[in-house]
Scaffold this motif. Structure first.
Motif, PDB file in Angstrom:
ATOM      1  N   GLU A  17      -2.802   7.036  -1.838  1.00 13.07           N
ATOM      2  CA  GLU A  17      -1.891   8.176  -1.846  1.00 13.07           C
ATOM      3  C   GLU A  17      -1.180   8.307  -0.498  1.00 13.07           C
ATOM      4  OE1 GLU A  17      -0.246  11.977  -1.348  1.00 13.07           O
ATOM      5  OE2 GLU A  17      -2.132  11.483  -0.354  1.00 13.07           O
ATOM      6  N   ILE A  18      -1.911   8.108   0.597  1.00 17.03           N
ATOM      7  CA  ILE A  18      -1.290   8.199   1.927  1.00 17.03           C
ATOM      8  C   ILE A  18      -0.302   7.063   2.131  1.00 17.03           C
ATOM      9  CG2 ILE A  18      -1.704   8.130   4.416  1.00 17.03           C
ATOM     10  CD1 ILE A  18      -4.459   9.376   3.876  1.00 17.03           C
ATOM     11  N   ALA A  19      -0.710   5.854   1.777  1.00 14.64           N
ATOM     12  CA  ALA A  19       0.164   4.692   1.969  1.00 14.64           C
ATOM     13  C   ALA A  19       1.463   4.839   1.188  1.00 14.64           C
ATOM     14  CB  ALA A  19      -0.556   3.411   1.569  1.00 14.64           C
ATOM     15  N   ASN A  20       1.382   5.406  -0.006  1.00 15.45           N
ATOM     16  CA  ASN A  20       2.564   5.550  -0.850  1.00 15.45           C
ATOM     17  C   ASN A  20       3.371   6.808  -0.545  1.00 15.45           C
ATOM     18  OD1 ASN A  20       2.062   3.160  -2.215  1.00 15.45           O
ATOM     19  ND2 ASN A  20       0.997   4.148  -3.924  1.00 15.45           N
ATOM     20  N   ASP A  21       2.923   7.597   0.431  1.00 12.04           N
ATOM     21  CA  ASP A  21       3.638   8.814   0.803  1.00 12.04           C
ATOM     22  C   ASP A  21       4.768   8.468   1.769  1.00 12.04           C
ATOM     23  OD1 ASP A  21       4.510  11.347   1.302  1.00 12.04           O
ATOM     24  OD2 ASP A  21       2.768  11.960   2.493  1.00 12.04           O
ATOM     25  N   THR A  22       5.758   7.772   1.259  1.00 11.62           N
ATOM     26  CA  THR A  22       6.933   7.384   2.028  1.00 11.62           C
ATOM     27  C   THR A  22       7.999   6.930   1.049  1.00 11.62           C
ATOM     28  OG1 THR A  22       7.826   5.821   3.647  1.00 11.62           O
ATOM     29  CG2 THR A  22       5.979   5.051   2.320  1.00 11.62           C
ATOM     30  N   ALA A  23       9.246   7.089   1.438  1.00 16.74           N
ATOM     31  CA  ALA A  23      10.338   6.591   0.601  1.00 16.74           C
ATOM     32  C   ALA A  23      10.496   5.087   0.731  1.00 16.74           C
ATOM     33  CB  ALA A  23      11.644   7.288   0.988  1.00 16.74           C
ATOM     34  N   TYR A  24       9.930   4.528   1.818  1.00 17.58           N
ATOM     35  CA  TYR A  24       9.998   3.083   2.022  1.00 17.58           C
ATOM     36  C   TYR A  24       9.001   2.368   1.119  1.00 17.58           C
ATOM     37  CZ  TYR A  24      12.580   4.092   6.358  1.00 17.58           C
ATOM     38  OH  TYR A  24      13.510   4.523   7.280  1.00 17.58           O
ATOM     39  N   GLY A  25       9.156   1.067   1.010  1.00 20.23           N
ATOM     40  CA  GLY A  25       8.209   0.278   0.218  1.00 20.23           C
ATOM     41  C   GLY A  25       8.348  -1.198   0.511  1.00 20.23           C
ATOM     42  N   LEU A  26       8.246  -1.569   1.792  1.00 28.39           N
ATOM     43  CA  LEU A  26       8.511  -2.959   2.158  1.00 28.39           C
ATOM     44  C   LEU A  26       7.266  -3.834   2.083  1.00 28.39           C
ATOM     45  CD1 LEU A  26      10.626  -4.993   3.028  1.00 28.39           C
ATOM     46  CD2 LEU A  26      10.218  -4.335   5.409  1.00 28.39           C
ATOM     47  N   THR A  27       6.283  -3.588   2.956  1.00 30.87           N
ATOM     48  CA  THR A  27       5.125  -4.469   3.018  1.00 30.87           C
ATOM     49  C   THR A  27       3.881  -3.666   3.364  1.00 30.87           C
ATOM     50  OG1 THR A  27       4.273  -6.550   3.998  1.00 30.87           O
ATOM     51  CG2 THR A  27       5.438  -5.044   5.463  1.00 30.87           C
ATOM     52  N   ALA A  28       2.732  -4.305   3.245  1.00 32.93           N
ATOM     53  CA  ALA A  28       1.445  -3.664   3.562  1.00 32.93           C
ATOM     54  C   ALA A  28       0.410  -4.757   3.755  1.00 32.93           C
ATOM     55  CB  ALA A  28       1.013  -2.712   2.447  1.00 32.93           C
ATOM     56  N   ALA A  29      -0.738  -4.361   4.269  1.00 30.61           N
ATOM     57  CA  ALA A  29      -1.887  -5.252   4.375  1.00 30.61           C
ATOM     58  C   ALA A  29      -3.139  -4.461   4.037  1.00 30.61           C
ATOM     59  CB  ALA A  29      -1.997  -5.851   5.776  1.00 30.61           C
ATOM     60  N   VAL A  30      -4.109  -5.127   3.427  1.00 28.14           N
ATOM     61  CA  VAL A  30      -5.383  -4.491   3.064  1.00 28.14           C
ATOM     62  C   VAL A  30      -6.514  -5.363   3.577  1.00 28.14           C
ATOM     63  CG1 VAL A  30      -6.821  -3.607   1.195  1.00 28.14           C
ATOM     64  CG2 VAL A  30      -4.320  -3.525   0.984  1.00 28.14           C
ATOM     65  N   HIS A  31      -7.473  -4.730   4.260  1.00 24.98           N
ATOM     66  CA  HIS A  31      -8.598  -5.456   4.844  1.00 24.98           C
ATOM     67  C   HIS A  31      -9.922  -5.024   4.213  1.00 24.98           C
ATOM     68  CE1 HIS A  31      -6.737  -7.593   8.323  1.00 24.98           C
ATOM     69  NE2 HIS A  31      -5.755  -6.778   7.984  1.00 24.98           N
ATOM     70  N   SER A  32     -10.658  -6.008   3.726  1.00 19.61           N
ATOM     71  CA  SER A  32     -11.977  -5.786   3.129  1.00 19.61           C
ATOM     72  C   SER A  32     -12.699  -7.129   3.078  1.00 19.61           C
ATOM     73  CB  SER A  32     -11.840  -5.215   1.718  1.00 19.61           C
ATOM     74  OG  SER A  32     -13.089  -5.217   1.044  1.00 19.61           O
ATOM     75  N   ARG A  33     -14.023  -7.107   3.201  1.00 20.54           N
ATOM     76  CA  ARG A  33     -14.779  -8.352   3.031  1.00 20.54           C
ATOM     77  C   ARG A  33     -14.795  -8.799   1.574  1.00 20.54           C
ATOM     78  NH1 ARG A  33     -17.664  -9.530   7.782  1.00 20.54           N
ATOM     79  NH2 ARG A  33     -17.896  -7.739   9.198  1.00 20.54           N
ATOM     80  N   SER A  34     -14.439  -7.897   0.673  1.00 21.66           N
ATOM     81  CA  SER A  34     -14.347  -8.226  -0.749  1.00 21.66           C
ATOM     82  C   SER A  34     -12.877  -8.436  -1.113  1.00 21.66           C
ATOM     83  CB  SER A  34     -14.932  -7.103  -1.608  1.00 21.66           C
ATOM     84  OG  SER A  34     -14.617  -7.305  -2.969  1.00 21.66           O
ATOM     85  N   VAL A  35     -12.487  -9.685  -1.266  1.00 20.63           N
ATOM     86  CA  VAL A  35     -11.087  -9.973  -1.608  1.00 20.63           C
ATOM     87  C   VAL A  35     -10.701  -9.367  -2.954  1.00 20.63           C
ATOM     88  CG1 VAL A  35      -9.449 -11.830  -2.098  1.00 20.63           C
ATOM     89  CG2 VAL A  35     -10.983 -12.006  -0.125  1.00 20.63           C
ATOM     90  N   PRO A  36     -11.558  -9.438  -3.992  1.00 25.33           N
ATOM     91  CA  PRO A  36     -11.183  -8.779  -5.256  1.00 25.33           C
ATOM     92  C   PRO A  36     -10.942  -7.286  -5.084  1.00 25.33           C
ATOM     93  CG  PRO A  36     -12.970 -10.327  -5.627  1.00 25.33           C
ATOM     94  CD  PRO A  36     -12.800 -10.226  -4.143  1.00 25.33           C
ATOM     95  N   ARG A  37     -11.774  -6.628  -4.268  1.00 23.61           N
ATOM     96  CA  ARG A  37     -11.591  -5.194  -4.051  1.00 23.61           C
ATOM     97  C   ARG A  37     -10.265  -4.922  -3.324  1.00 23.61           C
ATOM     98  NH1 ARG A  37     -15.056  -1.277   0.025  1.00 23.61           N
ATOM     99  NH2 ARG A  37     -14.152   0.712  -0.682  1.00 23.61           N
ATOM    100  N   ALA A  38      -9.988  -5.707  -2.281  1.00 24.27           N
ATOM    101  CA  ALA A  38      -8.740  -5.535  -1.542  1.00 24.27           C
ATOM    102  C   ALA A  38      -7.543  -5.802  -2.431  1.00 24.27           C
ATOM    103  CB  ALA A  38      -8.719  -6.462  -0.327  1.00 24.27           C
ATOM    104  N   THR A  39      -7.663  -6.804  -3.279  1.00 23.09           N
ATOM    105  CA  THR A  39      -6.561  -7.152  -4.177  1.00 23.09           C
ATOM    106  C   THR A  39      -6.290  -6.034  -5.175  1.00 23.09           C
ATOM    107  OG1 THR A  39      -7.098  -9.499  -3.960  1.00 23.09           O
ATOM    108  CG2 THR A  39      -5.753  -8.848  -5.856  1.00 23.09           C
ATOM    109  N   ALA A  40      -7.355  -5.442  -5.701  1.00 23.58           N
ATOM    110  CA  ALA A  40      -7.182  -4.349  -6.661  1.00 23.58           C
ATOM    111  C   ALA A  40      -6.477  -3.172  -5.997  1.00 23.58           C
ATOM    112  CB  ALA A  40      -8.539  -3.926  -7.213  1.00 23.58           C
ATOM    113  N   LEU A  41      -6.846  -2.866  -4.766  1.00 21.64           N
ATOM    114  CA  LEU A  41      -6.182  -1.766  -4.068  1.00 21.64           C
ATOM    115  C   LEU A  41      -4.732  -2.139  -3.753  1.00 21.64           C
ATOM    116  CD1 LEU A  41      -7.638   0.558  -1.383  1.00 21.64           C
ATOM    117  CD2 LEU A  41      -5.380  -0.445  -1.033  1.00 21.64           C
ATOM    118  N   ALA A  42      -4.504  -3.381  -3.329  1.00 18.82           N
ATOM    119  CA  ALA A  42      -3.156  -3.825  -2.964  1.00 18.82           C
ATOM    120  C   ALA A  42      -2.192  -3.662  -4.124  1.00 18.82           C
ATOM    121  CB  ALA A  42      -3.197  -5.277  -2.506  1.00 18.82           C
ATOM    122  N   GLN A  43      -2.676  -3.894  -5.331  1.00 19.88           N
ATOM    123  CA  GLN A  43      -1.804  -3.800  -6.503  1.00 19.88           C
ATOM    124  C   GLN A  43      -1.375  -2.367  -6.801  1.00 19.88           C
ATOM    125  OE1 GLN A  43      -4.196  -5.830  -9.418  1.00 19.88           O
ATOM    126  NE2 GLN A  43      -3.385  -7.846  -8.857  1.00 19.88           N
TER     127      GLN A  43
END
Length: 487
Positions: free
Chosen positions: A406-432
């Motif tokens: 919700e915080i990350a998406n609280d912007t009119a912009y939408g260019l790029t992002a990065a997600v850090h987690s030792r669980s790649v599947p978990r990070a990927t699910a959040l990234a989507q």
């Protein structure tokens, strides 16, 4: 004054005070100095294209475009290959200009050269891509064909922060696919983003009239966008200016590719490798003084690890020396201009006055702004909402994944992002769940690749992409032909 490493190329006596349009010629818009941000010293004087200069260049490019489009793909490929060879051969001079003109450290110059070469090499591959389809005819025994043809003349308007790279990113595919081009580099970096580009392609044997380099101010950019010969405008820069470019180009029903700003988040989950995440965060916020659309403008960190992450980020920030980028060991040079330095100063100052805390940095000496880490940042502050375009890392804690999204998406912009987690599947699910055109797992936010469709959502662009096969879409248009029999 000559830039370090300059000998006889490019010949300053030939291009000083001029624009490139069928060779170097006097500009009707007068001349403008090129100032080194680190020292305030004049480096050169370039010609400034007037609207009349743009009109003449557009007409000449329109005359040259059909012959260039009709050239064999192998001929266009040869030109791009020779341009790449010239860039390698001249890399020392090119690097020196990028360092002194843009204020980047030598590694930034090397990055632009390498990335520019990648753009040329990928564009070479585009020229040999299948350009058409054989369609099922509606009439038995008939022929139905569709194929891509060049647009004609492409207008390319580039910013100062990666002048060589952004010129090559649009010019290489546009030229490879048979278009002519008008290039308007930013007046802060007209040599590394314009003069050198013209000389590289001239040395490569690009036919006269196919490329015109027209440094100038906002009036020049408006003229390029409005010119009746320009079929498409590729613009990289701020969202505010992008809106104006789109409005002007829209009057002529031109295709427009807008790559605009960003308020990009690095999201650090509680199971992340904190040191690695902080290293990626430092690179994303502080690299080239944070002057990149893909820089990290928010560090969203789980409350369980925010203290450790912030300590690591502060430690890395304090270890980055700031000074003249020509001095060995400097990590950050100056920001590009007084206007930009004042903007960073305002955003940080207003945020601190509203309750944020500068854990390191937070004040400048001239154009030199040190890496700055802010904590206690909330949504009411400019550091949360505004694109800073400076070496500032606002840290914001969160409790759960839903809150992070919700915080990350609280912007009119939408260019790029990065997600850090030792669980790649978990990070990927959040990234989507992030509303961005690009996202990177366990990495920096600031990434680019010649074969990737680069671009953003929201006000970070107009849903266009450049790079990879997306460039084929951007710089060509479809033609359909039928015949009653077999061809």
């Amino acid at each position: 004054m000559p830039v370090d490493g300059e000998r006889t190329w490019p010949d300053a006596a030939e291009w000083t005070g001029k624009i490139y349009s069928e060779g170097w010629r006097t500009a009707e818009g007068g001349t403008s100095p090129v100032i080194e941000p680190a020292t305030g010293e004049p480096l050169a004087r370039v010609g400034m294209a007037s609207p009349a200069d743009v009109e003449r260049a557009g007409a000449r490019a329109a005359r040259a475009a059909p012959e260039w489009a009709a050239a064999a793909a192998s001929e266009r490929v040869d030109v791009l290959m020779r341009a790449g060879h010239a860039l390698r051969e001249r890399s020392g001079v090119v690097r020196a200009w990028i360092v002194r003109e843009s204020g980047g450290v030598p590694a930034k110059g090397d990055y632009e050269i390498t990335a520019g070469l990648d753009q040329l090499q990928h564009a070479i591959g585009l020229a040999s891509q299948p350009l058409g389809e054989v369609l099922a005819p509606r009439v038995p025994g008939g022929t139905s064909l569709a194929w891509r043809v060049p647009l004609g003349v492409v207008g390319v308007i580039t910013p100062w922060n990666a002048p060589l790279l952004f010129a090559m990113r649009a010019l290489a595919p546009a030229l490879a696919l048979g278009n002519a081009a008008l290039l308007k580099p930013d007046p802060l970096t007209p040599v590394s983003g314009g003069v050198l580009v013209a000389e590289l392609f001239r040395e490569a044997g690009l036919p006269e009239g196919v490329l015109h380099v027209l440094p100038g101010d906002a009036a020049t950019g408006r003229a390029v966008a409005a010119d009746r010969h320009v079929a498409m405008v590729s613009f990289t820069g701020s969202t505010a200016v992008g809106r104006e470019v789109a409005r002007i180009a829209g009057e002529g029903l031109k295709r427009v590719s807008l790559e605009l700003g960003g308020k990009n988040s690095i999201v650090v989950l509680e199971d992340a490798d904190v040191e690695a995440a902080a290293t990626a965060g430092a690179m994303s916020s502080f690299g080239y003084q944070g002057q990149a659309c893909v820089a990290a403008g928010r560090h969203l960190v789980h409350a369980d690890v925010v203290e450790a992450y912030t300590e690591a980020l502060v430690r890395q920030a304090r270890a980055l020396p700031v000074g003249d980028p020509r001095v060995e060991g400097m990590a950050l040079g100056p920001v590009i201009s007084e206007r930009q330095a004042a903007r960073i100063e305002r955003i940080v100052g207003e945020s601190v006055a509203a309750g944020a805390r500068a854990l390191t940095g937070g004040s400048r000496e001239g154009l030199f702004y040190p890496p700055t880490v802010l904590d206690r940042v909330d949504r009411s502050m400019p550091a949360f909402h505004e694109e800073i375009f400076g070496p500032v890392a606002p840290v914001i804690p969160f409790r759960g994944e839903d809150e992070a999204v919700e915080i990350a998406n609280d912007t009119a912009y939408g260019l790029t992002a990065a997600v850090h987690s030792r669980s790649v599947p978990r990070a990927t699910a959040l990234a989507q769940r992030l509303r961005t055109g690009m996202v990177h797992i366990n990495d920096v936010s600031a990434k680019d690749a010649a074969n990737a469709p680069f671009g953003g959502m929201g006000v970070s662009g107009n849903a266009s992409r450049i790079g990879g096969t997306a460039s084929l879409e951007q710089f060509t248009q479809w033609r359909w032909m039928t015949a009653p029999g077999r061809l």
